[in-house]
Write a protein that holds these residues in place. Structure first.
Motif, PDB file in Angstrom:
ATOM      1  N   THR A 314      -5.169   7.628 -34.246  1.00 38.80           N
ATOM      2  CA  THR A 314      -6.542   8.131 -34.637  1.00 38.80           C
ATOM      3  C   THR A 314      -7.880   8.300 -33.997  1.00 38.80           C
ATOM      4  N   GLU A 315      -8.690   8.837 -33.848  1.00 39.96           N
ATOM      5  CA  GLU A 315     -10.170   8.345 -33.814  1.00 39.96           C
ATOM      6  C   GLU A 315     -11.242   8.277 -34.325  1.00 39.96           C
ATOM      7  N   VAL A 316     -11.741   7.896 -34.477  1.00 36.16           N
ATOM      8  CA  VAL A 316     -12.921   6.317 -34.962  1.00 36.16           C
ATOM      9  C   VAL A 316     -14.504   6.907 -33.908  1.00 36.16           C
ATOM     10  N   PRO A 317     -15.669   6.836 -34.899  1.00 41.17           N
ATOM     11  CA  PRO A 317     -16.396   6.759 -34.123  1.00 41.17           C
ATOM     12  C   PRO A 317     -17.085   5.123 -34.052  1.00 41.17           C
ATOM     13  N   GLY A 318     -17.728   5.420 -33.319  1.00 41.97           N
ATOM     14  CA  GLY A 318     -18.060   3.906 -32.786  1.00 41.97           C
ATOM     15  C   GLY A 318     -19.145   4.094 -32.110  1.00 41.97           C
ATOM     16  N   PRO A 319     -19.643   2.868 -31.212  1.00 48.06           N
ATOM     17  CA  PRO A 319     -19.934   2.973 -30.438  1.00 48.06           C
ATOM     18  C   PRO A 319     -20.485   3.303 -28.613  1.00 48.06           C
ATOM     19  N   CYS A 320     -21.331   4.432 -28.412  1.00 49.65           N
ATOM     20  CA  CYS A 320     -20.802   4.557 -27.306  1.00 49.65           C
ATOM     21  C   CYS A 320     -20.935   2.947 -25.564  1.00 49.65           C
ATOM     22  N   PRO A 321     -20.367   2.908 -24.955  1.00 49.75           N
ATOM     23  CA  PRO A 321     -21.306   2.156 -23.159  1.00 49.75           C
ATOM     24  C   PRO A 321     -22.141   2.675 -22.850  1.00 49.75           C
ATOM     25  N   SER A 322     -22.256   1.385 -22.095  1.00 50.80           N
ATOM     26  CA  SER A 322     -23.909   1.521 -22.008  1.00 50.80           C
ATOM     27  C   SER A 322     -23.213   2.045 -20.673  1.00 50.80           C
ATOM     28  N   PRO A 323     -24.510   3.122 -20.320  1.00 48.26           N
ATOM     29  CA  PRO A 323     -24.098   3.632 -18.152  1.00 48.26           C
ATOM     30  C   PRO A 323     -23.975   2.827 -16.994  1.00 48.26           C
ATOM     31  N   SER A 324     -22.673   2.953 -16.180  1.00 50.68           N
ATOM     32  CA  SER A 324     -22.019   1.708 -15.180  1.00 50.68           C
ATOM     33  C   SER A 324     -21.528   2.589 -14.597  1.00 50.68           C
ATOM     34  N   PRO A 325     -21.365   2.345 -13.644  1.00 52.56           N
ATOM     35  CA  PRO A 325     -20.852   2.477 -12.343  1.00 52.56           C
ATOM     36  C   PRO A 325     -19.454   2.552 -12.981  1.00 52.56           C
ATOM     37  N   ARG A 326     -19.088   3.923 -12.485  1.00 51.44           N
ATOM     38  CA  ARG A 326     -17.552   4.186 -12.824  1.00 51.44           C
ATOM     39  C   ARG A 326     -16.461   3.251 -12.137  1.00 51.44           C
ATOM     40  N   PRO A 327     -15.568   2.272 -12.077  1.00 49.06           N
ATOM     41  CA  PRO A 327     -14.368   1.773 -10.940  1.00 49.06           C
ATOM     42  C   PRO A 327     -13.347   2.391 -10.448  1.00 49.06           C
ATOM     43  N   PRO A 328     -12.875   2.200  -9.453  1.00 49.62           N
ATOM     44  CA  PRO A 328     -12.042   2.897  -8.932  1.00 49.62           C
ATOM     45  C   PRO A 328     -10.454   2.756 -10.127  1.00 49.62           C
ATOM     46  N   GLU A 329      -9.949   4.383  -9.697  1.00 49.57           N
ATOM     47  CA  GLU A 329      -8.640   4.770 -10.356  1.00 49.57           C
ATOM     48  C   GLU A 329      -8.172   3.028 -10.351  1.00 49.57           C
ATOM     49  N   PRO A 330      -7.787   2.649 -10.968  1.00 49.28           N
ATOM     50  CA  PRO A 330      -6.659   1.173 -11.185  1.00 49.28           C
ATOM     51  C   PRO A 330      -4.721   1.721 -10.674  1.00 49.28           C
ATOM     52  N   THR A 331      -4.005   0.926 -10.170  1.00 48.21           N
ATOM     53  CA  THR A 331      -2.802   1.771 -10.307  1.00 48.21           C
ATOM     54  C   THR A 331      -1.941   1.711 -11.568  1.00 48.21           C
ATOM     55  N   PRO A 332      -1.795   3.598 -10.990  1.00 48.74           N
ATOM     56  CA  PRO A 332      -0.820   2.998 -12.682  1.00 48.74           C
ATOM     57  C   PRO A 332       0.420   2.341 -12.927  1.00 48.74           C
ATOM     58  N   PHE A 333       0.431   2.414 -14.022  1.00 44.50           N
ATOM     59  CA  PHE A 333       1.605   1.005 -14.604  1.00 44.50           C
ATOM     60  C   PHE A 333       2.275   2.124 -15.643  1.00 44.50           C
TER      61      PHE A 333
END
Length: 553
Positions: A314-333
């Motif tokens: 399900t999806e629930v309301p929560g605090p939004c994270p602070s803006p930050s540089p987008r990290p590189p995409e991780p290796t798929p697992f």
């Protein structure tokens, strides 16, 4: 120099003792400021505040004053919670006082002895243990003002204004995460916290209870309880199946549907407005099943051991994270089938929506069992002479599936509520033979009965019910039957007599009357015959001599 040291020591002895803090009274551990700020609870205060020890004395464990803190025995407080809680939801704690035997709280908030209850001290002359209504000597308890210094909490805050405050004679101090909450109440009190800022894992909640003692307060009980905050949806699954003898052993029957009912632990209704999805993998290669309903039926068609896996999302309301540089995409697992990585997306005009998951796994064993049972025939059996008041009935029963090992019957009233007779007996049916049983049961009197018939084996149990009507056999009917039998016997006896007489008349031979040599003797016989006819007219036809006598003189 010596005078200076002496003077400083004197000042230290003369200095007043430092006031106690809440964390010193309520807990031996002090929470760091950083942790307290991170776990800030709405409406709660820091346990660095001062505690009014003069109004609320502090007794350590083992202090002899605890033995006299309550009349008639010791008071206990039971502290419970409705955890575990999904982070962001509310947890409610309930504190309930347990008084000594024969004591209770009345409608006015006073503690009284129960009527007709005897304890170790017998029946006390005074009905009150604590009569706080008599102690309300000050006008502030009557008019609701808060002028007196003793109508305050341990931190000095005044009691809340309420028209029923005179009935509230206990002070509850709840303490967790370096913060406390004070409440004025009766013999039970609740408090709730929101877990949005609470760190995950087990936490400790403590409560200390004081009772009103005129213008001061005395401690009566303490308790603590562990509660859990989690980021996974707390779920459990109830599994049930028709004819399954024991659902708790996770062994079920082949070819019969199993009902899976998902229970989400959400006492604060945090997920009421959220769309919930259920992803089922039953482990029998039927594929992944996605549903938005909390119940589902599934039938296993093969025997064996299987692994049930359920993911609730399900999806629930929560605090939004602070803006930050987008990290590189991780290796798929690789992820388990049907599982998605946690998502965080922002909804315009609202907080961010956070994806929460819940997981459930269970082993399942599938075996053969009794699938169906039917009563195909009922017949009344001739009662033996030695048991004139009992009625015997034969029930012919068929079943599908495995051969049962035991048959049980419960004979009840027509509503099937009041059991009258229960009989169980082993079933003697060889393996491979068709399941065809004849069950004979006795009924003590006439009337309508409900009979539950059950067939069992080690893993399954099949049940069927039927209504049985036993005809009346009262005393009047037995008398009528006896009369009928006597009439029949009488008619038969008359018939036999008539046949015998007819045969006798037909086959009996008579000798004719010979001629007499004397007139006197012949005249005498004629006279006698005439007299017989006159006085015994009915015997004329029976006289065998008329047969050979052509006439009467």
């Amino acid at each position: 120099m010596g005078y200076l040291c002496y003077f400083l020591g004197f000042l230290l002895l003369a200095a007043p003792e430092a006031a106690k803090r809440f964390h010193e009274v309520l807990s031996n551990e002090r929470t760091s400021d950083n942790m307290r700020e991170h776990n800030q609870l709405s409406g709660w205060s820091s346990d660095d505040n001062e505690w009014n020890e003069k109004l609320y004395p502090v007794w350590k464990r083992g202090d002899p004053r605890w033995k006299h803190s309550w009349k008639g025995g010791n008071v206990q407080v039971l502290l419970t919670s409705d955890s575990p809680a999904l982070v962001g939801s509310n947890i409610t704690f309930a504190a309930k006082l347990v008084f000594p035997r024969c004591q209770k709280e009345d409608a006015n908030g006073d503690i009284v002895y129960e009527k007709n209850c005897r304890n170790e001290i017998g029946s006390p002359p005074d009905p009150y243990v604590y009569s706080w209504t008599e102690w309300a000597e000050d006008g502030d308890w009557e008019n609701g003002t808060n002028q007196n210094h003793y109508n305050v909490f341990p931190d000095g805050k005044p009691f809340p204004h309420h028209h029923g405050r005179r009935k509230w004679n206990f002070v509850y101090v709840f303490h967790t995460l370096g913060q406390y909450s004070q409440k004025l109440g009766r013999c039970s009190e609740n408090v709730s916290i929101n877990t949005a800022n609470v760190r995950l894992g087990p936490q400790l909640m403590e409560v200390t209870v004081y009772r009103r003692h005129r213008r001061t307060y005395a401690p009566v009980a303490k308790a603590k309880v562990v509660y859990v905050v989690t980021d996974q949806i707390p779920i459990s699954v109830n599994m049930s199946q028709k004819n399954d003898r024991n659902s708790s052993d996770e062994t079920f029957l082949r070819d019969l549907p199993i009902t899976f009912n998902v229970l989400i632990h959400d006492p604060s209704h945090f997920l009421n407005e959220s769309a919930i999805y259920y992803k089922w993998d039953f482990g029998d290669k039927t594929g992944l099943i996605v549903s938005n309903h909390h119940t589902l039926n599934h039938t296993y068609v093969l025997n064996g051991n299987f692994s049930l896996n359920l993911t609730v999302q399900t999806e629930v309301p929560g605090p939004c994270p602070s803006p930050s540089p987008r990290p590189p995409e991780p290796t798929p697992f690789l992820l388990p089938a049907g599982d998605d990585p946690p998502e965080l997306r922002e909804v315009p005009g609202r907080d961010c929506e956070i994806t929460r998951d819940g997981y459930f796994k269970a082993p399942i064993t599938i075996v053969e069992g009794i699938l169906e049972i039917n009563i195909i025939q009922m017949s009344d059996i001739q009662m033996p002479v030695s048991q004139p008041d009992d009625s015997l009935m034969d029930f012919v029963v068929t079943c599908q599936g495995t051969i049962p090992t035991e048959v049980c019957t419960v004979i009840s009233d027509p509503t099937c509520q009041l059991a009258q007779n229960t009989i169980c007996s082993p079933v003697a049916v060889n393996a491979g033979d068709p399941c065809l049983l004849t069950v004979r049961r006795a009924f003590s009197s006439s009337g309508m009965y409900c009979m539950n018939l059950t067939l069992r084996d080690d893993a399954s149990l099949a049940l069927t019910s039927t209504l049985v009507s036993i005809p009346g056999r009262d005393a009047g009917s037995r008398v009528r039957m006896a009369k009928g039998a006597l009439i029949s016997v009488g008619c038969l006896a008359i018939f036999v007599i008539v046949i015998a007489l007819l045969g006798y008349k037909k086959h009996k031979e008579y000798k004719p009357i010979g001629k007499s040599t004397g007139m006197r003797s012949q005249s005498l016989n004629v006279f006698l015959n005439h007299a017989k006819v006159k006085f015994f007219p009915g015997s004329r036809e029976k006289d065998p001599l008329l047969k050979n006598q052509p006439g009467i003189l």
